[in-house]
Design an enzyme around this catalytic site. Structure first.
Site, PDB file in Angstrom:
ATOM      1  N   HIS A 173       0.848  -1.195   0.000  1.00  0.00           N
ATOM      2  CA  HIS A 173       0.000   0.000   0.000  1.00  0.00           C
ATOM      3  C   HIS A 173       0.878   1.237   0.000  1.00  0.00           C
ATOM      4  O   HIS A 173       1.365   1.653   1.046  1.00  0.00           O
ATOM      5  CB  HIS A 173      -0.887   0.052   1.251  1.00  0.00           C
ATOM      6  CG  HIS A 173      -1.978  -0.965   1.285  1.00  0.00           C
ATOM      7  ND1 HIS A 173      -2.619  -1.327   2.447  1.00  0.00           N
ATOM      8  CD2 HIS A 173      -2.558  -1.697   0.298  1.00  0.00           C
ATOM      9  CE1 HIS A 173      -3.552  -2.226   2.182  1.00  0.00           C
ATOM     10  NE2 HIS A 173      -3.534  -2.485   0.886  1.00  0.00           N
TER      11      HIS A 173
ATOM     12  N   HIS B 203       7.070   1.445   5.573  1.00  0.00           N
ATOM     13  CA  HIS B 203       8.140   2.272   5.004  1.00  0.00           C
ATOM     14  C   HIS B 203       7.754   3.741   5.126  1.00  0.00           C
ATOM     15  O   HIS B 203       6.572   4.064   5.186  1.00  0.00           O
ATOM     16  CB  HIS B 203       8.425   1.882   3.558  1.00  0.00           C
ATOM     17  CG  HIS B 203       9.304   0.669   3.472  1.00  0.00           C
ATOM     18  ND1 HIS B 203      10.416   0.599   2.680  1.00  0.00           N
ATOM     19  CD2 HIS B 203       9.235  -0.513   4.139  1.00  0.00           C
ATOM     20  CE1 HIS B 203      10.983  -0.575   2.836  1.00  0.00           C
ATOM     21  NE2 HIS B 203      10.293  -1.282   3.712  1.00  0.00           N
TER      22      HIS B 203
ATOM     23  N   GLU C 270      17.822   0.561  -1.152  1.00  0.00           N
ATOM     24  CA  GLU C 270      17.348   1.295  -2.328  1.00  0.00           C
ATOM     25  C   GLU C 270      18.232   2.497  -2.657  1.00  0.00           C
ATOM     26  O   GLU C 270      18.365   2.877  -3.820  1.00  0.00           O
ATOM     27  CB  GLU C 270      15.910   1.752  -2.121  1.00  0.00           C
ATOM     28  CG  GLU C 270      15.736   2.670  -0.921  1.00  0.00           C
ATOM     29  CD  GLU C 270      14.287   3.100  -0.688  1.00  0.00           C
ATOM     30  OE1 GLU C 270      13.394   2.561  -1.363  1.00  0.00           O
ATOM     31  OE2 GLU C 270      14.066   3.984   0.165  1.00  0.00           O
TER      32      GLU C 270
END
Lengths: 677, 677
Positions: B378, B457, B482
């Site tokens: 999400h 996150h 990342e």
């Protein structure tokens, strides 16, 4: 995860075909602003087609009204050009030219209420300013609490530029050693915030005409966006308004040289004209004071054996002032309140009750006979409710005793200004929040009623209000000489080579220069002492502009070196014109100023920790005139740590076509008086 | 002028003879707190009679109620001792001992209302916590708006200590490269804030059980006072309460060694027990994902030719997960909303509408056959009103398809969380203000109803709430892998040698380790790439604790190096016990952990940019047992910039009395599996 997608946004952005944009340039065409409503109301700044600030947001939000942010578009705009001159009652320039192009942009929102505001841009050759005008309208009724000002300054150079700055919202107010860092490594900073790009472009961001609004600090966000970070009230609100309002000007000074910033008059031009009428009672001048003795421990502010502010000592200072041509004697520690726990509680000061050994009437009479004024002092210790309750009586007492200048102090830690609110609850405010912005100005306006000028210490930063209120004659607002008495560390050699390009862009500073005895705690580099040569002390009088200029040292130290003291006696404090001749931020500066009341010119130069030779083209002097130049400069063996007192005083005959070569020692300087023959 | 007078204050202070004080110590007697009501309610902390924190203020102020500040005195205090054990459903330790001494101090004010509050201290051997309890009382009725929490942490070492920190209230949330500076040069910082004194004492300041309150950042004031600086609501209020309330715990971990901080269980011990009842549905595990391909540009989150989240691609990943023993496959970019201008507006996401090429039922069925779960995603882009409106439906859809873990994202810039308030006005909130603290927890509690665990996150920082809500299984909240795909600069070699002593003190982190192909943008040092050796990638699985651990690289890169991949397949994610064996902040760390479901031990070690040899005493292994050690370590020529892939895999027979010597290359590491014979 957030980065990869940003490219997409830019693509969408570029394809928005319905957006409107408006541009304007400075009178010389070099400075340009572009305003758009694409995505958000934003602006962009160019200097000679070089990007200075990239798209930077505009807007603001409120606690309980619709925000002035997204969804606003440009409805219309109005342009005009203006070129005029105005006079300063006192200042670094007697006449100032105000030449600018203006564009006012009307933003509107499709909704039915809270749907209108304006942004007004003024572009001068030396920089630009813009401000918000929010009109009264449906949907913006009642108490308006600003919770965020979106204004950004998105530097195109933030990755590579060098910046000079002091931190905002720390324990102190503005009294920090300046940091020199990469732009990208700055903190939340105070303004004026100055940076230099790798191609030499200099930019300084500040504000003008800060009235009934919170002070603006700058917080670095990504991509070099400096975001306006307004200093809040103690209840968290940034600004409280009711009805229509106009913000202070957000200012951007731009120059290809460091000296261009110093020679700018942008801040004053963006302030309103004098509202006080005749201000002949506002008198620039030089002063001495019962002050340094307390800082170096010879005297005390409080009563007792070492009390400084005694009748006899003040008379002695007045006699000295009279003998050497000073206008006034500042006296600190004269009133009840200094003997206790004043620093933290600060509700102990009585501004009308002198100590028993301070006979104010006798002192005033003594001064009147000599033509020397007593300069008053109000230390509030940041308890502004206590001060406000006594303010009229305090000024009346001084007025009765012929005092026309008062130094105020607000020495509480930042964020610790103490006030009692309407419910009797103690509140702690910032020195640069809206409450104190108003409180400082209330003090100025009240003082004006009593014919008194104010020299504010621990002030709100200067934003040029001296134009509107000429009795706000000077202020502190940075590390001054006092830090060399007990600053540990004292001001480093570069300090006064940074100030002209940062703090002093905002206005005059009561730095209190002129310390002749640097060995009061020993003369080594690690002591608290001025980290300068004697010549550099003299240079400060021309480099640092202030209409009130102190000779800060003890009388005995001047009488021990009357030859050097002569320069302080000679240098004026009110100028016909001023010009930074050369300089680089943090390295050195050379300032030339012409006396307002004679044909004399004065030049001061100073350097950081590096010795330096300057070649001084004298073409600023009046044409076809020969001058006697009296030069006070570092001796051949001068060096601030080991040999600060090595001073050469020499006379030369010079013409405007000449070039003078002067060598400055490490943390040295020079001072020159040019008298026409 | 302000400095000379401070001495006077201290003298007055010392002469106050009516003050009360209370002290308490940790169970081992080493840690001590002293609380006083002299001048202000304040506390002081000692470790083995060495001053750690000097007098630090307590209290808070409100917008429209009397403040809990000066004038309060100690009325009474209550002490108690507690020693117990509790079990984690999953974690780095199966059993945690909670042994502490507690003292609750009742402060009172002579006025008739708003005159009572408590401060509760708990002292453990590894640190202490304290919190405010403000009871309902006359004078504190209605909406209580906290405008300042006075709490200070006044370090005795701030002039000389070294600190590791990231800035608070900047554009990002917590994803910064860590700064290593002098304590005195820090900015406004996030917690955990860790520093090391010159004598080696390590201190970390943080908070525990952050519920219905603003996140605390720390602002450095003079004399080393770190002042609590709560992150405000968009209207400037810090915290909104009604009636009695209790603050989060303010925590101070103290240890003579860096590893002592890592081995502390203070934060968990200060949280409330599990409130969710049976949590067998919360399942630690390893996963792969359709994720890295987007970061390195092989795929897109949005639809089109390169769309990553297609039915066939997910099935291929599920087959891979099944073959190599992974529990789940994370799929990002599966739902409508990614094709437009989602990053800034963020009201475009539909959490129940998959892209046409993503057949969620077919995917779930495929996974169910293989015993591999789809892991949900999400991304809110920070539009929390949009998310909240769809939240129940979104979890229901996932529950219907057998999903038990969802990764959430809140990727807006810090301060740019978008919500629609009760008047329909758009508000922008901070990720770590009270509004979002509540919003994140609402997400956790809602997910629990659907048997779903959350991996947040762009989260609010961890404060140990996993104890109370075990379905809050992990989170990001620092620069993860990342940033090595596009961070420019990527994470420096020291990054993962700082995290264990800072961010990871707060709880698990979904760092997403295990990149095997570092040359996706070229292998030179200036590219975006993991700045590590391959062995260091393996080390991360033991060094960084997370009950959900990703193998982040593309399947083809693992199949190209199955020998190294074997360690990722073998390493567990749920532990019986964990211990930092050695390490120094920013230099290196060696972690040992015992599998919860077998007799195997695992050790991971990693170093910063310097090569390093560690001697590993194996006395942590179970007594009288011999083990086969499978060692993955840097080859003799390994070096992160030039030769990251040089890896040695070797087996050794070892006993607990042995010492293993392992050499780590520059930015290298090692990973060892110990299997009992």
């Amino acid at each position: 995860m957030f980065r990869v997608l940003i490219c997409w946004v830019m693509i969408v952005f570029a394809h928005n075909v319905n957006a409107a944009s408006v541009s304007a340039t400075s009178p010389n065409g070099k400075l340009k602003v572009l305003v758009t409503d694409e995505k958000h109301p934003s602006y962009r700044v160019f200097y000679q087609d070089r990007l200075v600030l990239d798209w930077s947001k505009l807007g603001m939000t409120f606690a309980s009204h619709h925000p002035l942010t997204d969804g606003f578009t440009i409805k219309s705009n109005t342009k005009r050009t203006s070129d005029s001159e105005w006079q300063q009652p006192w200042g670094e320039h007697q006449v100032i030219r105000d030449h600018h192009n203006q564009v006012t942009i009307d933003f509107q929102h499709p909704r039915q209420s809270a749907n209108r505001y304006q942004v007004e841009f003024k572009l001068f050759n030396d920089g630009m300013g813009f401000r918000y005008r929010v009109p009264a309208q449906t949907g913006l009724e009642g108490n308006i609490h600003i919770t965020n000002e979106l204004t950004e300054f998105r530097s195109a150079d933030f990755k590579t530029a060098t910046a000079w700055w002091i931190p905002a919202r720390g324990w102190n107010r503005y009294e920090y050693v300046y940091n020199t860092t990469s732009f990208k490594d700055i903190d939340r900073v105070h303004t004026p915030f100055t940076y230099r790009a790798t191609d030499g472009l200099h930019v300084s961001i500040h504000e003008a005409a800060l009235v009934d609004y919170a002070g603006m600090t700058l917080d670095l966000r990504r991509d070099g966006r400096l975001k306006a970070d307004l200093t809040p009230w103690s209840d968290g609100v940034l600004v409280k308004k009711n009805g229509a309002f106009t913000t202070p000007w957000r200012t951007i000074q731009v120059s290809p040289s460091a000296t261009g910033l110093v020679n700018s008059t942008l801040i004053l031009n963006l302030n309103e004209p004098n509202t006080l009428g005749n201000v002949d009672w506002v008198k620039p001048g030089k002063y001495i004071g019962i002050w340094w003795g307390m800082h170096i421990g010879e005297n005390t502010w409080g009563s007792g054996d070492k009390h400084g502010a005694t009748t006899s000592e003040v008379k002695r200072y007045m006699d000295f002032a009279h003998k050497y041509g000073f206008n006034g004697v500042l006296v600190e520690g004269w009133n009840h309140g200094w003997d206790g726990d004043w620093y933290f509680n600060g509700d102990v000061f009585n501004f009308t009750k002198p100590y028993d050994d301070f006979d104010i009437e006798a002192i005033s009479a003594h001064g009147a006979n000599l033509g020397v004024e007593l300069i008053g002092h109000h230390e509030t210790s940041g308890n502004v409710t206590n001060y406000r309750q006594q303010m009229d009586d305090a000024f009346a007492l001084y007025q009765d005793n012929g005092v026309t200048q008062v130094k105020t102090g607000y020495v509480a830690d930042a964020g610790q200004i103490k006030r009692i609110d309407e419910n009797g609850i103690v509140r702690h405010e910032w020195h640069d929040g809206q409450f104190m912005v108003n409180e400082y100005l209330h003090n100025i306006i009240t003082a004006a009623k009593y014919g008194i000028s104010i020299n504010t210490h621990e002030p709100i930063k200067d934003t040029g209000l001296r134009r509107t209120y000429p009795n706000w004659i000077t202020r502190e607002g940075a590390r001054g000489m006092e830090f060399n008495a007990w600053g540990s560390p004292p001001n480093p050699p570069e300090h006064t080579a940074i100030l002209p390009f940062t703090r002093l862009l905002s206005g005059p500073m009561d730095f209190t220069p002129g310390i002749f005895d640097m060995g009061f705690k020993g003369l080594d580099a690690n002591s608290d002492r001025p980290q300068t040569t004697l010549a550099k002390q003299l240079a400060l009088y021309t480099v640092i502009y202030s209409p009130l200029q102190m000779a800060a040292d003890l009388p005995r130290n001047y009488e021990a070196n009357l030859a050097a003291f002569q320069f302080i006696r000679d240098v004026p404090v009110d100028w016909e014109k001023s010009k930074a001749l050369s300089g680089e931020v943090g390295d050195y500066i050379v300032m030339a100023r012409k006396d307002k009341h004679s044909s004399q010119w004065f030049v001061g130069g100073l350097t950081d920790e590096n010795a330096r030779v300057v070649n001084l083209d004298l073409d600023f002097l009046t044409n076809n005139t020969r001058y006697k130049a009296t030069i006070y400069k570092d001796g051949n063996n001068a060096q601030w740590e080991t040999n600060p007192y090595d001073l050469i005083i020499e006379n030369k005959l010079v013409s405007p076509s000449d070039t003078l070569t002067v060598k400055m020692a490490e943390s040295g300087g020079f001072a020159i008086k040019f008298s026409p023959l």
